[in-house]
Design a protein around this motif. Structure first.
Motif, PDB file in Angstrom:
ATOM      1  N   GLN A  81       1.267   7.807 -10.527  1.00 53.28           N
ATOM      2  CA  GLN A  81       0.622   8.724  -9.569  1.00 53.28           C
ATOM      3  C   GLN A  81       1.190   8.642  -8.162  1.00 53.28           C
ATOM      4  O   GLN A  81       0.583   9.161  -7.220  1.00 53.28           O
ATOM      5  CB  GLN A  81      -0.883   8.444  -9.535  1.00 53.28           C
ATOM      6  N   ILE A  82       2.345   7.984  -8.003  1.00 52.19           N
ATOM      7  CA  ILE A  82       2.886   7.854  -6.646  1.00 52.19           C
ATOM      8  C   ILE A  82       3.830   9.006  -6.275  1.00 52.19           C
ATOM      9  O   ILE A  82       4.255   9.106  -5.132  1.00 52.19           O
ATOM     10  CB  ILE A  82       3.621   6.500  -6.427  1.00 52.19           C
ATOM     11  N   SER A  88      10.482   8.111 -10.994  1.00 53.89           N
ATOM     12  CA  SER A  88      11.168   7.899 -12.257  1.00 53.89           C
ATOM     13  C   SER A  88      11.946   6.570 -12.249  1.00 53.89           C
ATOM     14  O   SER A  88      11.946   5.831 -13.241  1.00 53.89           O
ATOM     15  CB  SER A  88      12.041   9.121 -12.554  1.00 53.89           C
ATOM     16  N   ARG A  89      12.586   6.243 -11.132  1.00 54.05           N
ATOM     17  CA  ARG A  89      13.246   4.936 -10.989  1.00 54.05           C
ATOM     18  C   ARG A  89      12.199   3.812 -11.068  1.00 54.05           C
ATOM     19  O   ARG A  89      12.426   2.774 -11.693  1.00 54.05           O
ATOM     20  CB  ARG A  89      13.963   4.831  -9.645  1.00 54.05           C
ATOM     21  N   ALA A  90      11.063   4.040 -10.406  1.00 48.85           N
ATOM     22  CA  ALA A  90      10.013   3.017 -10.376  1.00 48.85           C
ATOM     23  C   ALA A  90       9.539   2.701 -11.791  1.00 48.85           C
ATOM     24  O   ALA A  90       9.249   1.547 -12.118  1.00 48.85           O
ATOM     25  CB  ALA A  90       8.842   3.468  -9.497  1.00 48.85           C
ATOM     26  N   ALA A  91       9.487   3.721 -12.646  1.00 53.60           N
ATOM     27  CA  ALA A  91       9.040   3.497 -14.021  1.00 53.60           C
ATOM     28  C   ALA A  91       9.943   2.477 -14.704  1.00 53.60           C
ATOM     29  O   ALA A  91       9.476   1.635 -15.477  1.00 53.60           O
ATOM     30  CB  ALA A  91       9.034   4.817 -14.786  1.00 53.60           C
ATOM     31  N   ASP A 139       0.829  -1.216   0.000  1.00 48.96           N
ATOM     32  CA  ASP A 139       0.000   0.000   0.000  1.00 48.96           C
ATOM     33  C   ASP A 139       0.862   1.265   0.000  1.00 48.96           C
ATOM     34  O   ASP A 139       0.783   2.081   0.910  1.00 48.96           O
ATOM     35  CB  ASP A 139      -0.918  -0.032   1.232  1.00 48.96           C
ATOM     36  N   VAL A 140       1.665   1.408  -1.048  1.00 48.31           N
ATOM     37  CA  VAL A 140       2.708   2.438  -1.074  1.00 48.31           C
ATOM     38  C   VAL A 140       2.159   3.859  -0.923  1.00 48.31           C
ATOM     39  O   VAL A 140       2.835   4.724  -0.375  1.00 48.31           O
ATOM     40  CB  VAL A 140       3.576   2.313  -2.356  1.00 48.31           C
ATOM     41  N   ALA A 141       0.937   4.088  -1.390  1.00 47.40           N
ATOM     42  CA  ALA A 141       0.391   5.450  -1.319  1.00 47.40           C
ATOM     43  C   ALA A 141      -0.533   5.627  -0.120  1.00 47.40           C
ATOM     44  O   ALA A 141      -1.237   6.633  -0.016  1.00 47.40           O
ATOM     45  CB  ALA A 141      -0.343   5.781  -2.616  1.00 47.40           C
ATOM     46  N   THR A 155       2.228  -3.058  -3.701  1.00 51.99           N
ATOM     47  CA  THR A 155       0.789  -2.925  -3.929  1.00 51.99           C
ATOM     48  C   THR A 155       0.439  -1.452  -3.748  1.00 51.99           C
ATOM     49  O   THR A 155       1.094  -0.726  -2.998  1.00 51.99           O
ATOM     50  CB  THR A 155      -0.062  -3.774  -2.959  1.00 51.99           C
ATOM     51  N   SER A 156      -0.589  -1.029  -4.471  1.00 47.50           N
ATOM     52  CA  SER A 156      -0.925   0.392  -4.479  1.00 47.50           C
ATOM     53  C   SER A 156      -2.362   0.581  -4.942  1.00 47.50           C
ATOM     54  O   SER A 156      -2.848  -0.177  -5.776  1.00 47.50           O
ATOM     55  CB  SER A 156       0.034   1.111  -5.441  1.00 47.50           C
ATOM     56  N   ASP A 157      -3.040   1.588  -4.424  1.00 54.03           N
ATOM     57  CA  ASP A 157      -4.384   1.877  -4.921  1.00 54.03           C
ATOM     58  C   ASP A 157      -4.357   2.982  -5.985  1.00 54.03           C
ATOM     59  O   ASP A 157      -5.400   3.397  -6.470  1.00 54.03           O
ATOM     60  CB  ASP A 157      -5.360   2.205  -3.781  1.00 54.03           C
TER      61      ASP A 157
END
Ligand SMILES: Nc1ncnc2c1ncn2[C@@H]1O[C@H](COP(=O)(O)OP(=O)(O)O)[C@@H](O)[C@H]1O
Ligand SMILES: [Mg+2]
Length: 207
Positions: A172-173, A183-186, A132-134, A165-167
């Motif tokens: 959008q994080i 940008s790294r996550a992309a 639940d990162v956000a 996991t993320s909603d």
């Protein structure tokens, strides 16, 4: 050959035992609500079972209650089992965190920095799972975002898997984790973004 090294014919049985022990130990650490085995989304199962061509890292997103967290715990259990296929590299190390606890843990301690041992563990664990990162909704400080970047960057360089996991979707994080991490996550999650849809299972269970 040293006497302690198992004969090739014994090797499979020996490795299966190590695998079963590792999976049982992890299964015992899964929160009770998420302990029962479920049918995983095919893309999540492909990641968990290390099917050839499956992405290294997985970003599982979708609305509340569709089973993201449950899927992530069960996928991690299967991922651990899959690490015992092929050459034996020991029991994999796994770091599992709720994002809010992780952001708290990354804050400077009395010595004015994030504990080095924690940073090292987060950077080098064979798998890092952040749930639940956000969830925080309020962005952590620049300090925490910078530590997160150091973790993501090191893992990306070494091609070490991250499960999130993320909603909200990956793009959008950034209000939570900052531009650099986003940008790294992309790059980390390229080819590994899975959307879980459907109804809220918690509401369905209550009805
Ligand atoms: N495939 C499934 N089969 C049965 N129950 C499930 C399944 N996936 C999730 N659940 C249950 O639905 C509820 C919500 O799941 P959860 O993983 O917490 O959702 P999310 O993380 O997407 O908000 C939990 O009680 C969970 O145990
Ligand atoms: Mg969840």
């Amino acid at each position: 050959m040293p006497a302690t090294s198992p004969e090739p014919s014994d090797m499979d049985g020996w490795r299966d035992e190590r695998r079963d022990d590792a999976v049982a130990a992890f299964a015992a650490s899964i929160p009770a609500l998420y302990r029962n085995e479920i049918t995983l989304d095919p893309d999540v199962a492909a990641w968990a079972d290390r099917i050839p061509g499956a992405p290294v890292s997985l970003f599982l997103w979708g609305p509340l209650g569709v089973g993201k967290t449950h899927s992530a715990w069960q996928a991690t259990r299967r991922w651990i089992a899959a690490q015992f296929a092929g050459a034996y590299r020991g029991t994999p190390t796994v770091q599992t965190w709720r994002s809010t606890s992780l952001f708290d843990a990354l804050r400077p301690d009395d010595s004015g920095g994030t504990p080095k041992q924690l940073m090292r563990a987060l950077q080098t664990a064979d798998l890092l799972y952040i749930d639940d990162v956000a969830a925080a909704r309020v962005s952590p400080t620049g300090w925490t975002q910078e530590r997160l970047y150091e973790i993501f960057d090191e893992r990306y360089i070494n091609q070490l898997p991250v499960l999130i996991t993320s909603d909200v979707q990956p793009g959008q994080i950034s209000p939570i984790v900052g531009e650099r991490v986003t940008s790294r996550a992309a790059e980390i999650f390229r080819g590994g973004v899975v959307h879980l849809g459907g109804a809220d299972r918690r509401k369905a269970a209550a009805a």
